[in-house]
Design an enzyme around this catalytic site. Structure first.
Site, short mmCIF file in Angstrom:
data_model
loop_
_atom_site.label_atom_id
_atom_site.label_comp_id
_atom_site.label_asym_id
_atom_site.label_seq_id
_atom_site.Cartn_x
_atom_site.Cartn_y
_atom_site.Cartn_z
N HIS A 1 18.80 -1.70 12.28
CA HIS A 1 18.57 -0.74 11.19
C HIS A 1 19.60 0.39 11.23
CE1 HIS A 1 14.86 -2.32 9.46
NE2 HIS A 1 14.43 -2.57 10.70
N SER B 1 2.95 3.25 6.44
CA SER B 1 3.32 1.87 6.76
C SER B 1 4.04 1.79 8.11
CB SER B 1 4.20 1.30 5.65
OG SER B 1 4.55 -0.04 5.91
#
Length: 504
Positions: A237, A281
């Site tokens: 990421h 989330s």
């Protein structure tokens, strides 16, 4: 019409009783007419069943006033009852029943011959086209349903900011770079890039493997830099700071066999999400055991130190963490993650918090993230999947095979929080909240601008088509007019020749 035996015997008994009663008094004669042939008795005639007809003068009864024929009339009425004429209401009901029954029979037969959702029962193709055209909204109209009015926008953007069109040369040296921010729907969008785009040479995806081979047509070079094509080549990421310094180096190493020096165009794309939903989330993901510990966080050529970026937990992971503990960690990278991953961290000393005040650091990071986002080739919003697809297709002139699906039933949506917790999450992600509002307005203005240009182009094409048809029509008229003139000239010449022959 069949009559039961008991009814016949009862009528015969009444008739014989009447004959015996009246014969004793006046000698009444019985004819041979049937009540069903002659109808209801009238006057002094009483029509009875079995071919009997009662006539004659009145016979005295016990009261001395009732005639025999009156009694016969009453017995005949009882033996041969007549249905009264139908009223107007009954007739009207019969008239209504006939068309209703016909319609019901037609509908039942039509459903049997043409089942539901069948497109084979239209008599002409034009009827089917018209039905499909007006039975539902077009995809473009559905996309415009939730678009706010022009007056609802509060930010002003230049035409350069709104008009995003990239002449992406997939055969040349252009590279599409996907900046994948955690929990923004990037995994789904990344799969669309490798499996759902119409390409001359589609990406080759082997079942059981996460990465796909996305080569240019006729070459062994990749046009896509993403998790599902090149893997995490710049770290897990990787953010904007890492990608901009890493991607050119990695791509040059991959193509080092090439002898010529290449100048590539790198087009960065990303996805954003509502900050509160994204934060929840990520908390649920970390609660299940995710850590992203292998992320490099490279900035200015080095990773952050333990003091600059302390861990929020001790042990292998943060499994089972509560929302309160997740929010209490001051070094939690979930806070304002979207701003941090889109900004140039070298402007604030990377992860060194002592280089400037927290307020000044936040201001610089937010301004940098907005500028980078605005200058990116494309970005989408998780909450607007269909519009994201629409803008991507118009930006890169590429088409997806299947439409995007809007999924709102996520893990974050299932988390019930009160207003107090929501306000705290918004406070922890204040920079992300402001960035998302900015990104949402720019996104919707870009979409509206694109739709207006699309409509203008369609109107221009229709106008040009009308002009072309008009010119063709005029040319045909001119040709027809020229042919008529030639014919008139031929006729005139023939007539002149004939007149000369006559004179000779």
């Amino acid at each position: 019409m069949q009559v039961s035996t008991s009814v016949l015997f009862a009528r015969e008994r009444d008739a014989l009783e009447l004959r015996a009663f009246c014969s004793q008094r006046n000698g009444v004669n019985f004819g041979a007419r049937s009540c069903h042939d002659s109808g209801r008795p009238s006057g002094g005639i009483a029509h009875l069943p079995f071919g009997l007809e009662l006539t004659g003068p009145p016979c005295p009864s016990r009261s001395g006033a009732t005639p025999c024929k009156e009694r016969g009339r009453r017995i005949a009425s009882r033996l041969c009852p007549r249905t009264e004429p139908s009223t107007m209401e009954d007739k009207f009901n019969r008239l209504i029943f006939i068309p209703i029954a016909a319609v019901l029979c037609f509908m039942i037969g039509y459903q049997y011959v043409c089942p539901a959702e069948s497109k084979t029962c239209y008599f002409r193709r034009e009827e089917s086209v018209l039905f499909e055209q007006y039975s539902s909204l077009s995809p473009e109209q559905q996309l415009d349903e939730d678009l706010p009015d022009k007056t609802a926008f509060t930010l002003n953007f230049t035409e350069r900011d709104l008009d995003r069109h990239v002449d992406f040369d997939i055969r040349g040296d252009d590279v599409m770079v996907f900046l994948h921010i955690q929990k923004t729907g990037g995994t789904t969008f990344g799969r669309h890039l490798v499996k759902n785009i119409q390409l001359e040479q589609p990406c080759e995806c082997t079942p059981g493997q996460r990465k796909c081979t996305c080569h240019r047509p006729g070459k062994s070079e990749s046009w896509l830099f993403s998790r599902f094509s090149t893997g995490w080549s710049c770290g897990l990421h990787a953010d904007w700071t890492e990608l901009t310094s890493c991607v050119p180096v990695v791509m040059n190493k991959r193509d080092k066999k090439s002898s010529r020096k290449r100048k590539r165009n790198f087009y960065y794309i990303t996805m954003l999400r509502d900050p509160v939903s994204r934060f929840l989330s990520e908390w649920k993901h970390v609660q299940r055991g995710a850590t992203w510990k292998t992320a490099l966080h490279m900035c200015d050529g080095r990773p952050p130190t333990q003091d600059e970026l302390p861990a929020c937990y001790s042990g292998e992971d943060w499994t089972g963490v509560t929302l309160a503990d997740f929010m209490d960690c001051p070094s939690n990278l979930a806070n304002n993650r979207q701003v941090r991953m889109l900004a140039d961290l070298s402007l604030v000393g990377c992860y060194n918090m002592s280089s400037m005040s927290e307020l000044e650091r936040g201001r610089v990071l937010l301004a940098s993230a907005k500028a980078n986002l605005r200058n990116m080739a494309f970005y989408g919003l998780t909450e607007y999947q269909r519009k994201t697809q629409h803008l991507f297709e118009r930006t890169f002139n590429l088409r997806f095979i299947r439409p995007f699906t809007q999924i709102n039933s996520t893990r974050a949506a299932s988390v019930g929080i009160n207003k107090k917790v929501q306000w705290r999450i918004e406070g922890l992600n204040a920079l992300d909240v402001e960035l998302y509002e900015y990104a949402k307005e720019l996104f919707l203005q870009r979409y509206q601008y694109n739709r207006q240009k699309q409509r203008q182009g369609e109107r221009l094409r229709r106008r040009q088509e009308k002009q072309r048809l008009h010119r063709t029509y005029l040319a045909q008229l001119l040709r027809l007019g020229g042919a008529e003139k030639e014919e008139e000239q031929v006729l005139a010449t023939t007539e002149d020749y004939n007149s000369q022959v006559v004179q000779w």
